[in-house]
Design an enzyme around this catalytic site. Sequence first.
Site, short mmCIF file in Angstrom:
data_model
loop_
_atom_site.label_atom_id
_atom_site.label_comp_id
_atom_site.label_asym_id
_atom_site.label_seq_id
_atom_site.Cartn_x
_atom_site.Cartn_y
_atom_site.Cartn_z
N MET A 30 -6.28 90.82 12.24
CA MET A 30 -6.24 92.42 12.55
C MET A 30 -7.53 93.03 11.84
O MET A 30 -7.23 94.19 11.64
CB MET A 30 -4.79 92.71 11.88
CG MET A 30 -3.64 92.13 12.42
SD MET A 30 -2.21 93.34 12.52
CE MET A 30 -1.97 93.31 10.56
N HIS A 37 -10.44 85.13 5.58
CA HIS A 37 -10.79 85.21 7.15
C HIS A 37 -12.08 84.31 7.33
O HIS A 37 -12.11 83.79 8.33
CB HIS A 37 -10.90 86.49 7.81
CG HIS A 37 -9.77 87.52 7.49
ND1 HIS A 37 -9.56 88.46 6.65
CD2 HIS A 37 -8.38 87.61 8.33
CE1 HIS A 37 -8.41 89.06 6.64
NE2 HIS A 37 -7.81 88.58 7.59
N GLN A 61 3.79 94.22 15.83
CA GLN A 61 4.47 93.72 14.58
C GLN A 61 4.53 94.86 13.55
O GLN A 61 5.09 94.25 12.44
CB GLN A 61 3.54 92.53 14.27
CG GLN A 61 2.04 92.94 13.75
CD GLN A 61 1.21 91.68 13.76
OE1 GLN A 61 0.86 91.17 14.71
NE2 GLN A 61 0.96 91.26 12.45
N LYS A 151 -1.48 81.51 3.79
CA LYS A 151 -1.05 82.42 2.93
C LYS A 151 0.25 83.21 3.92
O LYS A 151 1.40 83.45 3.25
CB LYS A 151 -2.08 83.53 2.74
CG LYS A 151 -1.33 84.72 1.79
CD LYS A 151 -2.55 85.91 1.65
CE LYS A 151 -2.47 87.16 2.70
NZ LYS A 151 -1.08 87.87 2.81
N ASP A 152 0.21 83.45 5.08
CA ASP A 152 1.20 83.79 5.63
C ASP A 152 1.99 82.71 6.21
O ASP A 152 1.97 82.12 7.59
CB ASP A 152 0.60 84.58 7.15
CG ASP A 152 -0.04 85.81 6.79
OD1 ASP A 152 0.61 86.89 6.10
OD2 ASP A 152 -1.53 85.69 6.65
#
EC number: 6.3.2.1
Length: 287
Positions: A30, A37, A61, A151-152
């Site tokens: 995003m 990232h 989302q 992490k997610d």
Amino acid sequence: MNTVKTVRELRAAVARARGEGKRIGFVPTMGNLHSGHAALVTKAAQRADFVVASVFVNPLQFGANEDLDKYPRTLAADQERLVQAGCNLLFAPTVEEMYPDGMSVQTRVSVPQLSEGLCGASRPGHFEGVATVVNKLFNMVQPDLAVFGEKDYQQLAVIRAMVRDLNMPIQIIGEPTVRAEDGLALSSRNGYLTPEQRTAAPALYRTLQHIAAGIGRGQRDFAALVAEGLAQLSAAGFRPDYLEVRHAVSLRPAMIDDRDLVVIAAAYLGNTRLIDNLYLHVEEKTA
């Protein structure tokens, strides 16, 4: 690195790379990119010959009262970071390009069970929005592999299930969480924290470590460990959303004889919601 904004340009560029026999790697983001990232892109570049990244702040989302409008958009800085990390092609579409008929009539992808509970409980519709946009991006790019951050953790589980259940020929790779020196997981939302909150923020990971250490010592009263952890978070100034010990694959509540566990949490510091997790494998005790 080229930047394209339409699906047509994206498909043409990927088709050229595939025509040269290149293996395609993909990293959806995003934007507002940080070292975490960059690690995803670097991993993709190690495993593939041609790396595509996307930058798209996906409205589908975000909930009604979430941070869609203030979510940072930093495309020029993102492009620099992607080049340094080894990205070959950036797809940066508009909302209209992604949802040409509007979001209200968009076909949705829903992953049951894994999307419920944890972040799904406090962010209804979030994982449907994630699964839908990732499915669309997978169909646009048609990568051989895609890299997501651990992490997610729940998001990664949802995407793995979607790929498996819908028979997508895509290898999903999880990349370990990148942390600041004090242990805080890197996140675009860390930028919302005040200096005082940033100082307090590493207590989230320390709490996960405390619970994991207890389990490692043989404690199996997960509820007692979680109660201790919630007290630690509150003392550090957090408002916990959830703190749980779950089975690492199915994400169901952990049972005493489970070997693969994840301690997983979401908590607010002020108005900023932070998430983190810690995987642990429990060795079977030999008599």
